[in-house]
Design a protein around this motif. Structure first.
Motif, PDB file in Angstrom:
ATOM      1  N   SER A  33      -5.596 -11.068  -4.912  1.00  0.00           N
ATOM      2  CA  SER A  33      -5.344 -11.255  -3.495  1.00  0.00           C
ATOM      3  C   SER A  33      -3.908 -11.005  -3.088  1.00  0.00           C
ATOM      4  O   SER A  33      -3.633 -10.789  -1.917  1.00  0.00           O
ATOM      5  CB  SER A  33      -5.758 -12.674  -3.074  1.00  0.00           C
ATOM      6  OG  SER A  33      -5.012 -13.620  -3.805  1.00  0.00           O
ATOM      7  N   CYS A  34      -2.938 -11.036  -4.018  1.00  0.00           N
ATOM      8  CA  CYS A  34      -1.532 -10.906  -3.643  1.00  0.00           C
ATOM      9  C   CYS A  34      -0.775  -9.849  -4.435  1.00  0.00           C
ATOM     10  O   CYS A  34       0.401  -9.620  -4.150  1.00  0.00           O
ATOM     11  CB  CYS A  34      -0.813 -12.257  -3.792  1.00  0.00           C
ATOM     12  SG  CYS A  34      -1.343 -13.513  -2.621  1.00  0.00           S
ATOM     13  N   ASN A  35      -1.377  -9.242  -5.434  1.00  0.00           N
ATOM     14  CA  ASN A  35      -0.635  -8.362  -6.333  1.00  0.00           C
ATOM     15  C   ASN A  35      -1.045  -6.902  -6.175  1.00  0.00           C
ATOM     16  O   ASN A  35      -2.216  -6.583  -5.945  1.00  0.00           O
ATOM     17  CB  ASN A  35      -0.844  -8.803  -7.788  1.00  0.00           C
ATOM     18  CG  ASN A  35      -0.249 -10.165  -8.047  1.00  0.00           C
ATOM     19  OD1 ASN A  35       0.959 -10.342  -8.020  1.00  0.00           O
ATOM     20  ND2 ASN A  35      -1.105 -11.143  -8.281  1.00  0.00           N
ATOM     21  N   ILE A  36      -0.045  -6.024  -6.312  1.00  0.00           N
ATOM     22  CA  ILE A  36      -0.242  -4.578  -6.205  1.00  0.00           C
ATOM     23  C   ILE A  36       0.324  -3.932  -7.466  1.00  0.00           C
ATOM     24  O   ILE A  36       1.383  -4.341  -7.945  1.00  0.00           O
ATOM     25  CB  ILE A  36       0.481  -4.011  -4.970  1.00  0.00           C
ATOM     26  CG1 ILE A  36       0.121  -4.806  -3.710  1.00  0.00           C
ATOM     27  CG2 ILE A  36       0.160  -2.535  -4.775  1.00  0.00           C
ATOM     28  CD1 ILE A  36       0.998  -4.471  -2.532  1.00  0.00           C
ATOM     29  N   VAL A  37      -0.381  -2.931  -7.982  1.00  0.00           N
ATOM     30  CA  VAL A  37       0.097  -2.195  -9.156  1.00  0.00           C
ATOM     31  C   VAL A  37       0.225  -0.728  -8.776  1.00  0.00           C
ATOM     32  O   VAL A  37      -0.731  -0.104  -8.302  1.00  0.00           O
ATOM     33  CB  VAL A  37      -0.868  -2.350 -10.350  1.00  0.00           C
ATOM     34  CG1 VAL A  37      -0.369  -1.508 -11.519  1.00  0.00           C
ATOM     35  CG2 VAL A  37      -0.968  -3.805 -10.766  1.00  0.00           C
ATOM     36  N   LEU A  38       1.444  -0.193  -8.955  1.00  0.00           N
ATOM     37  CA  LEU A  38       1.707   1.234  -8.740  1.00  0.00           C
ATOM     38  C   LEU A  38       1.948   1.887 -10.093  1.00  0.00           C
ATOM     39  O   LEU A  38       2.760   1.387 -10.877  1.00  0.00           O
ATOM     40  CB  LEU A  38       2.936   1.424  -7.850  1.00  0.00           C
ATOM     41  CG  LEU A  38       2.810   1.060  -6.375  1.00  0.00           C
ATOM     42  CD1 LEU A  38       4.145   1.236  -5.690  1.00  0.00           C
ATOM     43  CD2 LEU A  38       1.770   1.918  -5.700  1.00  0.00           C
ATOM     44  N   SER A  39       1.276   2.971 -10.367  1.00  0.00           N
ATOM     45  CA  SER A  39       1.472   3.663 -11.635  1.00  0.00           C
ATOM     46  C   SER A  39       1.599   5.153 -11.383  1.00  0.00           C
ATOM     47  O   SER A  39       0.915   5.720 -10.529  1.00  0.00           O
ATOM     48  CB  SER A  39       0.313   3.380 -12.591  1.00  0.00           C
ATOM     49  OG  SER A  39      -0.914   3.771 -12.017  1.00  0.00           O
TER      50      SER A  39
END
Length: 682
Positions: A33-39
């Motif tokens: 609900s609060c975390n984003i992952v950029l790769s």
């Protein structure tokens, strides 16, 4: 701070700062609900937003930025003429459109040729007419017609040129438009799928987190030193948000060989105590009817109530548990034996450890209890008479409806008295629900006169909109002994996905009137609390935030409190504890205002929720009618509205607050079975 680059040429790559990522080829994923992952290639960024709404705003902004980056990259490719449409279907559609446009342009060209041909013939005819010997007036008219024919020919030529320019532009930009349209379609489908799958993803992540308290297994890299220039060496670096604040002190276990340890005077830690005196003498129920499988959309009810006081929102029983707030307040006494042990302590600091453990134990029942208790009716009461079984008896009364407030009084023949008036303030924020208990809790020991006062922390119910509901406790509790001036500072650490600490962690220090620390408290609010006697304290090195931490050298910890296991089949019985299962058990001789006699709550416990909702609406309307009548009578008599029946308002000598305290008479009325003063609320 991270920089997200729309595009990077080979020349720019050598000059970008550390932390730059090319969004045009990046993969954007939402873990929970609060975390984003950029790769992007071997580089991974873990970002954390403050709320789900903020996270969604970031995801939307990043997706739009990615689309812009792709368009900018494609513009460069299209200018070179090297790229073709993305797919065969796109190519066929584009060729068909261009073929149609070309056909229309040919028609326009043919028309233009005809217009030019006929126009030239017309002008020749007009010229011939001008050469004829005609009256002056006729010559002027023929000249005007000739000018108009010339203007018409110029206009038709301009039209055909504009059509040709349009076709050229269409051929130049059609691939860009088609690609952008296709990307927007894919993004729409992806967002729809993301919303549909968000709850499942969150549940899966939550289960994974619970199975692995530490995050070391998921950390495939670490943040490198920022010294020196950025280089390709950090391509495998994985970035995380800043960690939560570190504790203000450090505990080091001392060698017991070098210290003389005096155990707690009553020698009764959790592990050493026996349960013989805790077993009830009266046989009570051990189960209630299973919770029916009713489905109802909470968001459909609460989406229009953001920012409002929860007690003013009409809620169906589908979101309740079959207990009232008065019964939930009484549930704080589940680990009353901690106070029985505290009576036997010889030192006030030692006694404070048991009081602190008791204050934490009241939250252990909330870890799975996400349902809402019934909001008591004004004048509703609840008694719990366990004088013969456990040595105490408790009485609660709802003394205010808006804001909802309950007065509570507990007497124990084993040497202590507890009283409080708790007002529940709650706000629905959209993503989560904050519950703020207001009011002080008082505890006095009869023999020593030690008088302890503390207040509750904030409870937060997360994932109101989507996902699995879960509860967290956060804030600080300061317990003060107003006789000896001893203090205990307890900190409830809010849950953080990135924290490597144990979830639901509670830490604290017990100090005397001079500020000298005697015990360190540690544990979790849902499992257990321990105390460690301090044998030496010193100031450690200054942290990166500029704060100097205190190092406490302690003896081995002693378990003061440990949570009782839940009964079998608890997940189908609202996750009630053994005590909670007995709180709504029918009992004779109680007051007619007792929560056990509330019909809508009784119907709900039996699984008859539709009938319970009808009964709940009837009771609430009856209460509103009584309140209107009481307010009218109070205005005429220039008096207050509702006056508590078993409690009275007084200024507390310790805190200076106006609170409701027990004035007596209830248990005498019960002995006589004289309930004539009780109002008709059911």
């Amino acid at each position: 701070l991270f920089f997200f680059s729309f595009e990077e040429t080979q020349a720019e790559m050598a000059h970008t700062c550390r932390g730059t990522i090319n969004l045009s080829t990046a993969h954007i994923d939402t873990e929970d609900s609060c975390n984003i992952v950029l790769s992007n290639g071997g580089r991974t960024y873990h970002l954390k937003a403050n709320s789900e709404v903020e996270r969604q705003r970031w995801v939307t902004a990043l997706e739009l930025a990615k689309a812009k980056a792709i368009r900018m990259r494609n513009n460069q490719s299209d200018d070179s003429g090297d790229e073709e449409p993305a797919s065969q279907s796109d190519k066929s559609e584009l060729h068909s459109t261009l073929k149609t446009l070309s056909s229309k342009l040919e028609d326009l060209s043919t028309c233009n040729d005809l217009i030019a041909k006929h126009g030239a013939a017309l002008q020749r005819s007009l010229s011939e007419l001008e050469n004829l010997k005609l009256p002056a007036e006729s010559g002027e008219k023929i000249k005007a017609v000739n000018e108009r024919a010339t203007l018409f020919r110029i206009t038709s030529n301009a039209m055909i040129n504009a059509c040709r320019d349009f076709l050229d532009l269409a051929e130049t930009h059609s691939r860009k438009w088609q690609r952008a349209l296709q990307y927007e379609r894919e993004q729409r489908i992806r967002l729809e799928e993301t919303i549909e799958q968000l709850a499942k993803q969150h549940n899966s992540l939550e289960r994974a987190c619970r199975g692995a308290p530490g995050l070391s297994a998921s950390s495939t890299g670490s943040v490198q030193s920022a010294k020196g220039e950025a280089s390709d060496e950090d391509e495998e670096t994985e970035y995380f948000d800043a960690m939560e604040d570190a504790p203000a002190f450090i505990t080091v276990t001392a060698d017991p060989k070098h210290h003389r340890y005096e155990p707690l005077s009553n020698q009764s830690s959790y592990n050493e105590s026996t349960c013989k005196d805790l077993l009830p003498k009266k046989r009570r129920r051990t189960r209630i009817p299973d919770k029916p499988n009713y489905s109802l959309n909470l968001w459909s009810i609460m989406k229009n109530c953001i920012g409002k006081e929860l007690s003013k929102i009409p809620m169906p029983v589908n979101f309740n548990e079959p207990l009232s707030m008065l019964q939930r307040l009484t549930e704080d006494l589940e680990y009353h034996e901690l106070l029985d042990k505290a009576v036997k302590c010889e030192s006030s600091t030692e006694q404070m450890c048991f009081v602190a453990a008791f204050s934490v134990s009241s939250y252990s029942t909330t870890v799975h209890r996400t349902a809402k208790p019934f909001n008591p009716l004004l004048g509703e009461t609840y008694e719990l008479d366990r004088l013969e079984e456990f040595g105490f008896r408790s009485l609660c009364e709802q003394v205010s409806h808006h804001p909802p407030a309950a007065a509570h009084h507990v007497y124990s023949k084993r040497g202590w008295t507890l009283w409080q008036e708790i007002t529940i303030a709650s706000k629905f924020r959209g993503k989560y629900l904050s519950i703020m208990p207001l009011g002080a809790i008082h505890l006095e020991f009869h023999s020593s006169g030690n008088h302890y006062v503390w207040r509750k922390v904030t409870s937060t119910v997360h994932n109101i909109i989507v996902g699995k509901l879960w509860i967290d406790q956060s804030g600080e509790i300061e317990i003060v002994n107003h006789k000896s001036k001893d203090k205990c500072q307890l900190k409830f650490t809010p849950y953080s996905y990135f924290s490597r600490d144990v979830p639901r962690k509670v830490t604290g220090v017990v100090s005397d009137a001079d500020g000298k620390a005697h015990y360190v408290m540690s544990g979790t609010w849902d499992e257990k609390m321990e105390c460690s006697k301090i044998v030496h304290s010193s100031h450690g090195s200054t942290s990166t935030e500029g704060k100097q931490k205190t190092v406490y050298q302690t003896l081995s910890p002693k378990v003061l409190w440990k949570k009782y296991p839940l009964p079998e089949n608890a997940e189908n019985m609202y996750f009630f504890s053994d005590l909670a299962l007995t709180l709504n058990e029918p009992e004779e001789r109680v007051a007619p205002t007792d929560s056990r006699l509330r019909p809508d709550q009784r119907l709900m416990e039996s699984g008859r929720w539709d009938e319970a909702n009808v009964e709940k609406q009837r009771l609430e309307e009856k209460q509103r009618a009584v309140r209107r009548r009481r307010e009218a009578e109070a205005v005429e008599a220039l008096e207050e509205g509702y006056i508590p029946l078993w409690f009275e308002r007084k200024v507390d000598a310790v805190t200076g607050e106006l609170i409701c305290v027990y004035k007596g008479g209830y248990w005498e009325a019960k002995d006589k079975q004289d309930w004539s003063t009780c109002p008709d609320i059911f």
